[in-house]
Design an enzyme around this catalytic site. Sequence first.
Site, PDB file in Angstrom:
ATOM      1  N   ASP A   1      36.762  45.202  42.035  1.00 55.63           N
ATOM      2  CA  ASP A   1      37.912  45.396  42.914  1.00 55.63           C
ATOM      3  C   ASP A   1      37.492  46.271  44.098  1.00 55.63           C
ATOM      4  O   ASP A   1      37.056  47.407  43.903  1.00 55.63           O
ATOM      5  CB  ASP A   1      39.049  46.059  42.122  1.00 55.63           C
ATOM      6  CG  ASP A   1      40.288  46.261  42.970  1.00 55.63           C
ATOM      7  OD1 ASP A   1      40.428  47.358  43.533  1.00 55.63           O
ATOM      8  OD2 ASP A   1      41.111  45.344  43.081  1.00 55.63           O
TER       9      ASP A   1
ATOM     10  N   THR B   1      41.411  43.254  49.312  1.00 59.29           N
ATOM     11  CA  THR B   1      40.768  44.521  49.714  1.00 59.29           C
ATOM     12  C   THR B   1      39.300  44.313  50.064  1.00 59.29           C
ATOM     13  O   THR B   1      38.763  45.002  50.924  1.00 59.29           O
ATOM     14  CB  THR B   1      40.886  45.572  48.594  1.00 59.29           C
ATOM     15  OG1 THR B   1      40.448  44.992  47.369  1.00 59.29           O
ATOM     16  CG2 THR B   1      42.292  46.062  48.435  1.00 59.29           C
ATOM     17  N   THR B   2      38.639  43.355  49.399  1.00 57.02           N
ATOM     18  CA  THR B   2      37.222  43.084  49.701  1.00 57.02           C
ATOM     19  C   THR B   2      37.122  42.271  50.987  1.00 57.02           C
ATOM     20  O   THR B   2      36.305  42.582  51.858  1.00 57.02           O
ATOM     21  CB  THR B   2      36.570  42.309  48.539  1.00 57.02           C
ATOM     22  OG1 THR B   2      36.792  43.036  47.334  1.00 57.02           O
ATOM     23  CG2 THR B   2      35.088  42.140  48.745  1.00 57.02           C
TER      24      THR B   2
ATOM     25  N   ASP C   1      46.905  43.813  41.003  1.00 54.26           N
ATOM     26  CA  ASP C   1      46.697  42.815  42.066  1.00 54.26           C
ATOM     27  C   ASP C   1      47.581  41.593  41.840  1.00 54.26           C
ATOM     28  O   ASP C   1      48.194  41.074  42.774  1.00 54.26           O
ATOM     29  CB  ASP C   1      45.223  42.369  42.107  1.00 54.26           C
ATOM     30  CG  ASP C   1      44.345  43.404  42.800  1.00 54.26           C
ATOM     31  OD1 ASP C   1      44.887  44.440  43.205  1.00 54.26           O
ATOM     32  OD2 ASP C   1      43.126  43.181  42.922  1.00 54.26           O
TER      33      ASP C   1
END
Length: 555
Positions: free
Chosen positions: A60, A93-94, A393
Amino acid sequence: MTAPVLVLKDSLKREFGTKVHHANIQASKSVSDILRTTLGPSSMLKMLLDAGGGIVVTNDGNAILREIDVAHPAAKSMIELSRTQDEEVGDGTTSVIVLAGELLHVAESFLEKSYHPTVICRAYNKALEDAMAVLEKIAMPIDVNDRATVLGLVKSCIATKFTSKFGDLIADLAIDATTTIGVDLGQGLREVDVKKYIKVEKVPGGQLEDSTVLKGVMFNKDVVAPGKMKRKIVNPRIILLDCPLEYKKGENQTNAELVREEDWEVLLKLEEEYIENICVQILKFKPDLVITEKGLSDLACHYFSKAGVSAIRRLRKTDNNRIAKACGAVIVNRPDELQESDVGTGAGLFEVKKIGDDFFAFIVDCKEPKACTVLLRGPSKDLLNEVERNLQDAMSVSRNIIKNPKLVPGGGATELTVSATLKQKSATIEGIEKWPYEAAAIAFEVIPRTLAQNCGVNVIRTMTALQGKHANGENAWIGIDGVTGAIADMKEKKIWDAYNVKAQTFKTAIEAACMLLRIDDIVSGIKKKQAPGAGPTKPTIETEGDADNEQILPD
């Protein structure tokens, strides 16, 4: 003589500006490179040592960057991006870090060619506007009440996560939890507060398949007097308090001068009468369960157990709010203000169970709970922590769908469509902004390219084939299967992304890249420590005579 000096100083300043830009871009790229291998279903995991000496194993983006300690301010601002993305939409987020890193990377060549950062930023903002228009065009509306479609979307969004191997389990938990707490605001709007009203309780032991969403709440507490109070009540009447059920102590030091022995008894009797009075006011409403956030004295405990009422004390404020939402009670600040409408009657069962070494209180089978608890079981704490991150998520994705029910293709198909459209549009742009605009279009390809890299397929062949399919606008749904690396139709494979997540990713990445490009100097505001005994240094004042003597050009 003066003019050449100024010109020279200006050129020196500009040279230093590009050095700062270069340093910022390098720092941002290094943060982006850390996360690059964690994108997609075939991603690698990172093992992190946290400050407490514990181990975190995750892919994550936000969880990884939270544990990383960096000194460079540009790298710190990149890390903030993933936190922003996590706060806003809870997913992507990545992607946002990888995309922002690539946008800065393609801007570097323009800075070396003496392009002004403002020109590059203007082109990037124009590219963002057009990218959002493309997103709007290819977005597909869905029916929130169609569970199969929503389940497919949540599953495809968490297919990149560790828990994807457990099938529908996490997606089911997320959808159940978010639909439970959804509140209609009218005019087609729904409020879903995942952070406030969904509590995730991780209890080691049992199988991961034993995890469930409770129709109510659970918390790590037992009744005050286990031997005397009931641990199981069907259809309980619940009173929630935000005040202590014990004698109030003085604010400051309180002195009481007692002359006779009887005075001491009078003082004790006053305390007892005060507590008895509070208990009578509460018992008047015939509750079965009294919960308070503060303390509860032994005497109050005696009165409650005598009346057959169970009591729980020192509960967290957040837990109390969740109980209120679940059973329909109102938290009361003073017992004398209690009303019949404040009593919660919506719960079907109150029960205290022992799981492992701890006692947990359950208030479940609620009629219309607007708060819930997700109970996660699993073999180890590390696994449970990762499952919780994946669940957060999944719940965020589910919340996004409820708020804005639109889908866009996953597997890099959206980015390729945006890239192809922007490339075509760059031909119509006049002036110097044309080239940075085109570079921004190419930067979007980093997402499918990284997916291909992480699958271990031939990147150049795959990307060339994908670009060919998107160049003529053949199909906006052609992307890359993150598991096999094959080119596939995302509609058939059911690989989707939430519209909100993609829109937020593009906005955050481009705006952050523009902000970092506009920085032309880094000035430290930290005072250097002086040697002990050294007095304060006097500020030196430059005079016109000795200013830049070396830099003055000869006649």
